[in-house]
Design a protein around this motif. Sequence first.
Motif, PDB file in Angstrom:
ATOM      1  N   TRP A 111       0.848  -1.192   0.000  1.00  0.00           N
ATOM      2  CA  TRP A 111       0.000   0.000   0.000  1.00  0.00           C
ATOM      3  C   TRP A 111       0.888   1.249   0.000  1.00  0.00           C
ATOM      4  CZ3 TRP A 111      -5.219  -0.021  -0.477  1.00  0.00           C
ATOM      5  CH2 TRP A 111      -5.869  -1.238  -0.274  1.00  0.00           C
ATOM      6  N   LYS A 112       0.483   2.275  -0.736  1.00  0.00           N
ATOM      7  CA  LYS A 112       1.248   3.521  -0.789  1.00  0.00           C
ATOM      8  C   LYS A 112       0.332   4.671  -0.375  1.00  0.00           C
ATOM      9  CE  LYS A 112       4.585   4.191  -3.580  1.00  0.00           C
ATOM     10  NZ  LYS A 112       5.489   4.385  -4.739  1.00  0.00           N
ATOM     11  N   GLN A 113       0.833   5.493   0.555  1.00  0.00           N
ATOM     12  CA  GLN A 113       0.057   6.616   1.045  1.00  0.00           C
ATOM     13  C   GLN A 113      -0.072   7.684  -0.047  1.00  0.00           C
ATOM     14  OE1 GLN A 113       0.528   9.935   2.482  1.00  0.00           O
ATOM     15  NE2 GLN A 113      -1.511   9.860   3.412  1.00  0.00           N
ATOM     16  N   GLU A 114      -1.188   8.421  -0.041  1.00  0.00           N
ATOM     17  CA  GLU A 114      -1.508   9.343  -1.130  1.00  0.00           C
ATOM     18  C   GLU A 114      -0.413  10.382  -1.357  1.00  0.00           C
ATOM     19  OE1 GLU A 114      -5.447  11.725  -2.575  1.00  0.00           O
ATOM     20  OE2 GLU A 114      -4.825  12.000  -0.502  1.00  0.00           O
ATOM     21  N   THR A 115       0.093  10.979  -0.263  1.00  0.00           N
ATOM     22  CA  THR A 115       1.122  12.011  -0.439  1.00  0.00           C
ATOM     23  C   THR A 115       2.405  11.420  -1.032  1.00  0.00           C
ATOM     24  OG1 THR A 115       1.781  11.675   1.870  1.00  0.00           O
ATOM     25  CG2 THR A 115       0.225  13.453   1.410  1.00  0.00           C
ATOM     26  N   GLU A 116       2.728  10.165  -0.658  1.00  0.00           N
ATOM     27  CA  GLU A 116       3.906   9.519  -1.230  1.00  0.00           C
ATOM     28  C   GLU A 116       3.723   9.272  -2.723  1.00  0.00           C
ATOM     29  OE1 GLU A 116       4.699   5.978   0.905  1.00  0.00           O
ATOM     30  OE2 GLU A 116       5.000   6.980   2.831  1.00  0.00           O
ATOM     31  N   LEU A 117       2.495   8.874  -3.101  1.00  0.00           N
ATOM     32  CA  LEU A 117       2.213   8.635  -4.510  1.00  0.00           C
ATOM     33  C   LEU A 117       2.343   9.917  -5.317  1.00  0.00           C
ATOM     34  CD1 LEU A 117       1.247   6.896  -6.873  1.00  0.00           C
ATOM     35  CD2 LEU A 117      -1.112   7.310  -6.117  1.00  0.00           C
ATOM     36  N   MET A 118       1.793  11.024  -4.824  1.00  0.00           N
ATOM     37  CA  MET A 118       1.873  12.287  -5.540  1.00  0.00           C
ATOM     38  C   MET A 118       3.325  12.763  -5.636  1.00  0.00           C
ATOM     39  SD  MET A 118      -1.217  12.772  -6.389  1.00  0.00           S
ATOM     40  CE  MET A 118      -1.136  14.426  -7.044  1.00  0.00           C
ATOM     41  N   ALA A 123      -4.035  14.707 -11.954  1.00  0.00           N
ATOM     42  CA  ALA A 123      -3.615  13.412 -11.407  1.00  0.00           C
ATOM     43  C   ALA A 123      -4.672  12.863 -10.461  1.00  0.00           C
ATOM     44  CB  ALA A 123      -2.274  13.557 -10.689  1.00  0.00           C
ATOM     45  N   ARG A 124      -5.251  13.734  -9.658  1.00  0.00           N
ATOM     46  CA  ARG A 124      -6.286  13.268  -8.725  1.00  0.00           C
ATOM     47  C   ARG A 124      -7.527  12.803  -9.476  1.00  0.00           C
ATOM     48  NH1 ARG A 124      -4.408  14.532  -3.750  1.00  0.00           N
ATOM     49  NH2 ARG A 124      -2.939  16.274  -3.620  1.00  0.00           N
ATOM     50  N   ILE A 125      -7.858  13.490 -10.565  1.00  0.00           N
ATOM     51  CA  ILE A 125      -8.990  13.051 -11.375  1.00  0.00           C
ATOM     52  C   ILE A 125      -8.691  11.691 -12.000  1.00  0.00           C
ATOM     53  CG2 ILE A 125     -10.315  13.545 -13.477  1.00  0.00           C
ATOM     54  CD1 ILE A 125     -10.114  16.511 -12.780  1.00  0.00           C
ATOM     55  N   ARG A 126      -7.443  11.500 -12.485  1.00  0.00           N
ATOM     56  CA  ARG A 126      -7.059  10.209 -13.068  1.00  0.00           C
ATOM     57  C   ARG A 126      -7.131   9.101 -12.028  1.00  0.00           C
ATOM     58  NH1 ARG A 126      -8.019   9.085 -17.481  1.00  0.00           N
ATOM     59  NH2 ARG A 126      -6.383   7.533 -17.668  1.00  0.00           N
ATOM     60  N   ILE A 127      -6.754   9.397 -10.772  1.00  0.00           N
ATOM     61  CA  ILE A 127      -6.834   8.401  -9.699  1.00  0.00           C
ATOM     62  C   ILE A 127      -8.282   7.978  -9.494  1.00  0.00           C
ATOM     63  CG2 ILE A 127      -6.617   8.088  -7.201  1.00  0.00           C
ATOM     64  CD1 ILE A 127      -4.048   9.755  -7.336  1.00  0.00           C
ATOM     65  N   PHE A 177      -7.180   4.953   6.478  1.00  0.00           N
ATOM     66  CA  PHE A 177      -6.836   4.568   7.842  1.00  0.00           C
ATOM     67  C   PHE A 177      -6.227   5.771   8.552  1.00  0.00           C
ATOM     68  CE2 PHE A 177      -3.607   2.958  10.851  1.00  0.00           C
ATOM     69  CZ  PHE A 177      -4.476   2.322  11.742  1.00  0.00           C
ATOM     70  N   LYS A 178      -6.761   6.057   9.757  1.00  0.00           N
ATOM     71  CA  LYS A 178      -6.275   7.187  10.553  1.00  0.00           C
ATOM     72  C   LYS A 178      -6.326   8.495   9.768  1.00  0.00           C
ATOM     73  CE  LYS A 178      -4.924   5.100  14.398  1.00  0.00           C
ATOM     74  NZ  LYS A 178      -5.416   5.445  15.750  1.00  0.00           N
ATOM     75  N   GLY A 179      -7.339   8.647   8.918  1.00  0.00           N
ATOM     76  CA  GLY A 179      -7.484   9.866   8.135  1.00  0.00           C
ATOM     77  C   GLY A 179      -6.575   9.956   6.929  1.00  0.00           C
ATOM     78  N   MET A 180      -5.725   8.924   6.687  1.00  0.00           N
ATOM     79  CA  MET A 180      -4.822   8.934   5.540  1.00  0.00           C
ATOM     80  C   MET A 180      -5.318   7.944   4.491  1.00  0.00           C
ATOM     81  SD  MET A 180      -1.035   9.255   7.288  1.00  0.00           S
ATOM     82  CE  MET A 180      -1.212   7.816   8.324  1.00  0.00           C
ATOM     83  N   VAL A 181      -5.163   8.314   3.228  1.00  0.00           N
ATOM     84  CA  VAL A 181      -5.660   7.508   2.121  1.00  0.00           C
ATOM     85  C   VAL A 181      -4.500   6.714   1.516  1.00  0.00           C
ATOM     86  CG1 VAL A 181      -6.873   7.541  -0.086  1.00  0.00           C
ATOM     87  CG2 VAL A 181      -7.407   9.259   1.652  1.00  0.00           C
ATOM     88  N   TYR A 182      -4.748   5.407   1.259  1.00  0.00           N
ATOM     89  CA  TYR A 182      -3.745   4.516   0.681  1.00  0.00           C
ATOM     90  C   TYR A 182      -4.267   3.939  -0.624  1.00  0.00           C
ATOM     91  CZ  TYR A 182      -1.499   4.597   5.288  1.00  0.00           C
ATOM     92  OH  TYR A 182      -0.887   4.980   6.428  1.00  0.00           O
ATOM     93  N   TYR A 183      -3.350   3.627  -1.547  1.00  0.00           N
ATOM     94  CA  TYR A 183      -3.714   3.045  -2.828  1.00  0.00           C
ATOM     95  C   TYR A 183      -2.792   1.858  -3.139  1.00  0.00           C
ATOM     96  CZ  TYR A 183      -6.023   7.562  -3.559  1.00  0.00           C
ATOM     97  OH  TYR A 183      -6.805   8.669  -3.430  1.00  0.00           O
TER      98      TYR A 183
END
Length: 703
Positions: free
Chosen positions: A655-662, A676-680, A694-700
């Motif tokens: 799993w990768k956290q949203e900020t790390e992915l961006m 990029a967010r629209i593409r996600i 989880f804990k308010g953070m989004v993972y993908y």
Amino acid sequence: MPSIPTLLNSRDLGDTITTIQWNGDLKQQFISITVENTNDVYIFGKDGLEKFMLEGASSAVEASTWLSPNTLISAHQEEIRRWELRGSRSDCIRIKVPWKDISTMIPLRSRRSRIKFLVAHDSNKLSVVLDEDVEGKERAMDGRIHFVTSRNDKLHLITKGEHGFELQRLDEQLTLEEKISLQFYREPVHAEPISSTNNDVMEGWIILQEDGGIDCIDLEGKITSSIQNKEKIRCFSYHARSRTIVTGHGGGVVRERVLDEKLRIKPVHAEFTAHEFSITGISHVGTSNLITGDLGGLLKAWKLDGSFSLKTSLKGPENISKSPEIIARAKNRVSAIKDMLSRGKLEAAKSVLLKLKEDNVQELTNQVETLENQLADLINQESKEKETRNIIRKFLQDAARERGEVLVPEIASQTGVPINKVKQLLKIMSSETEWEYVEEHECLFLFSRRQEITKKKQIEKAGTHPRQEYKERHRRERGSQRHHVKTSSTTPSHRRQAPARDRGVSSNSMLVPPGFKLKQHQVETLDRLVSKIENNMKAIILEKKNGGEHLVELTELSSFLNTFKGDIAVLVTDGIVSPRLIDLVSRKKGSLVVGRRIHPKLLEDRPKIPCMEAAALKARDLPIHGEMHGKKVNERQHPTDIKQAILAGLDNEQWKQETELMKTLGLSDPLDEKMARIRIKQLLSSDEIETETFKGMVYYRKR
């Protein structure tokens, strides 16, 4: 003078209480409570103290009922939950069902300790569920099902068909045995069967009508008695042992009447004021307790005294002569109304204002009049805003049939709503529509909001769970803090960037083939055309042969291009350069399109003809024969695209956290990040990736 029943406990549940149901057991007395727009079912004791909260459902409760003193079922969208209350714990069995329109459920008798119940649907159908088998007997009724109950293996239904209201009796095989026409014409909203003391022999029905009256009917369908009050009856409860009917009224008053053997309702012999708001739920509990709930979500448990068996009248504090207590209460109501008006709770304020007027405190007359005027103004304002939202919503729906984008100025121009008001309402309406409002660029992009969120079990089966990653990261961060302190004060590059609006041009402002260059006179012509239509919601078409110019409203641009006979050299528009517009211009052999913004879809598929944003002209950030105006242009890589970069940055297990992915994508421009967010979201919609919060953070991760 008799005293008011004793208030044992009260509890604020936050929203309108819709149902209150006693389990019927005198030893272990449970009461189930459902609340409007809530997924959970509350279980209270007769003293008004909470025992359980039956939670975990993903949608609101549509119906609920007790199958036995310890077993409750609740219906949700495409799911029925069966709750077993055991001591201090509750066990849940989930039953997947193919229905979304459950209106009522009632228990049925079954053999060999099997659980059997009947489901009535809004689509006028009956279904039998045995244990967890939902493929049992079904029957479609020839009229709308209003109410259904079961006595001695017989089903009794009140339906409304072509011939009006009818009382129908079915056997346990759902075979029709008898049909009787009923003699009333008002719409019923609730009904309870009248049973004898042993609760087996059915005598008739008590029916609450839409206008707030009550009718009693016998088994032949004849009305035996009725109740009509100035204060509408909102709910009622019938107690078979004492043959009493307790009614809850719009003014917060509770009244009790007795039903005689001929199904005639006797006059009121006891009453008291239980709530300030309309009573929306009421139920007997055993022989001496009462539970009431109101419009504002306040639940109260009462201990009934001897007054409820005497033919005397209990009057609440509203009938006592004027006193300092009444004046103090009226002042508290004034404060409460002001608070409700400031928070926009107009219905609640209206209800309290009615009670304040009944207090008739002379020294507060001016304040009451002021509050009435304020309430009327706010109601009128709310009505106008609702009308405005409907106008905007209708425009968006119409625009969506033709285009994939729309600009805020165009909405304001076409609907006649001020642009600042449009922006304000779009923020509120964003969750109600299929449009993504990009405030920075005053633009709406259309995309599907459907996202499949993985279940917890699926997350746990594969790779590292976000919870584990969070704990590990937290451990590492705490460890690093013990050894050193970060001294770098630099801000990440993407945060140091000025907004695209300030810079005037984004990295996606030009979609042109390699080697594309403009001549100086062409740039000057484009400058002139852009300045002519900028912020005017218009477009200019430059003919190829004679250089003629055609000024067209944006709303008429598509029809003009379809009927235009000549060839086009350049199209300059104050709107968005969309795929549909590129297609129309290419048919007219156009060589360039300039617009306010480039549609995100063109960033994925190379357009047929060159296109650019007007901001590129203003910034002189474009190639010209013989010279470069402004800074050097880095040749833009056509996105093969952001989608591929997103997929490349994810794998199937980790799993990768949203900020790390961006951060992995390395996007420096705010518009690129928005795309990029629209593409996600599109990748989530197409099930190519999945997400977990989880804990308010989004993972993908990839699917």
